[in-house]
Motif scaffolding. Sequence first.
Motif, PDB file in Angstrom:
ATOM      1  N   UNK A  82       0.852  -1.193   0.000  1.00 59.12           N
ATOM      2  CA  UNK A  82       0.000   0.000   0.000  1.00 59.12           C
ATOM      3  C   UNK A  82       0.891   1.249   0.000  1.00 59.12           C
ATOM      4  N   UNK A  83       1.925   1.251   0.832  1.00 59.77           N
ATOM      5  CA  UNK A  83       2.858   2.391   0.882  1.00 59.77           C
ATOM      6  C   UNK A  83       3.525   2.612  -0.466  1.00 59.77           C
ATOM      7  N   UNK A  84       3.928   1.516  -1.117  1.00 59.37           N
ATOM      8  CA  UNK A  84       4.563   1.617  -2.442  1.00 59.37           C
ATOM      9  C   UNK A  84       3.558   2.189  -3.445  1.00 59.37           C
ATOM     10  N   UNK A  85       2.340   1.636  -3.428  1.00 68.61           N
ATOM     11  CA  UNK A  85       1.325   2.048  -4.414  1.00 68.61           C
ATOM     12  C   UNK A  85       0.965   3.523  -4.234  1.00 68.61           C
ATOM     13  N   UNK A  86       0.967   3.995  -2.989  1.00 67.03           N
ATOM     14  CA  UNK A  86       0.651   5.420  -2.760  1.00 67.03           C
ATOM     15  C   UNK A  86       1.722   6.323  -3.381  1.00 67.03           C
ATOM     16  N   UNK A  87       2.962   5.900  -3.286  1.00 68.17           N
ATOM     17  CA  UNK A  87       4.041   6.683  -3.910  1.00 68.17           C
ATOM     18  C   UNK A  87       3.937   6.607  -5.441  1.00 68.17           C
ATOM     19  N   UNK A  88       3.645   5.406  -5.944  1.00 70.03           N
ATOM     20  CA  UNK A  88       3.514   5.237  -7.401  1.00 70.03           C
ATOM     21  C   UNK A  88       2.371   6.127  -7.910  1.00 70.03           C
ATOM     22  N   UNK A  89       1.306   6.176  -7.131  1.00 66.97           N
ATOM     23  CA  UNK A  89       0.155   7.010  -7.496  1.00 66.97           C
ATOM     24  C   UNK A  89       0.577   8.486  -7.585  1.00 66.97           C
TER      25      UNK A  89
END
Length: 317
Positions: A82-89
Amino acid sequence: MENIQNFIDKLFLGDSLTVLNQIPEDSIDIVLTDPPYFLDKLDNSWDLSKVHNRNNQQVIKSLPAGMKFDSMQGRDFYDWFLGISQQVYRILKPGGFFFSFSSPRLFHRLCSAIDDAGFEIRDSFIWLYTQNQPKAMSLNHFIDKLEIDNEEKAILKYKLDGWKTPQLKSCYEPIAMGQKPTDGTYLSNVIKHNVGLFNSTVTVGKNMFPSNVLSIDPLGESIDRVFLLPKPSIKEKGKTNDHLTVKPLAICEHLIKLSAMSPNSIVLDPFLGSGTTVVAAKSLGHHYIGIEINEKYLELARQRLSTLDQQNQPDLF
Ligand SMILES: C[S@@+](CC[C@H](N)C(=O)[O-])C[C@H]1O[C@@H](n2cnc3c(N)ncnc32)[C@H](O)[C@@H]1O
């Protein structure tokens, strides 16, 4: 926040969250990655030395990598991804695509993390293949350790003959496809950011409309006609590449071709491994950014990129 020019066409050694944090928002066209799967020994600090020695399968000292079942694996993976995906977003341009390979076991957690970060899960791909080792085990080894006499052991083994732990032969890998919501309509998003649509002239098989099933192994005439991608070349991995989970170049190239609207799109892979994504991006003429925590793998990626440079050198004679 740094300028995007400081990241373009570079590979970074380090933790992906730390590097992603420094990349300016709305600056990346495509993120294509293959994160650690969080199955045992394959979490975000996996390396070859920790993974079970595959030559030593005769004596079971511990379960081979990826076989131990633990319900916390999915939860731990979700929290981390989730933390990774938030940055990717944050760093993707509006309408930009986030493709992520996954495992059939934890795909639901991966999609939930991408979804909860704000992406729209537009679809998912299945990469079909036929060659894989079945991982199911018989219980004979454990029966031998029971404190019962040999006759009882033999009866138990006879009863359980053919019965194994519930693991299927894995013949597909799912690939999630999230899209950052567009800035207004698709048309206004394309005019403003030049990303967000799929190129339907990138066909598969015998000139077929791109579908969500992909294969690089011929499977059968009717299936190949609709799903087959060009067979990858034998030398594409590089002679010294011992990374365990190298992805097919043809699949990475296909996903980039489908979604790169600009001829010099920026394609980022936060879990670079031996660099298949960046090799695919560069060979299609796009820019790349790669992040990898393990120096040895980063070096493999560097070598593959420089081989590509050598192949592209003009013939002097
Ligand atoms: C599944 S592999 C990627 C393989 C790649 N697709 C290829 O074709 O070679 C995942 C990679 O992520 C790296 N990795 C794991 N945790 C990381 C982290 N926190 N930051 C950056 N890289 C990480 C691992 O070292 C591993 O090489």
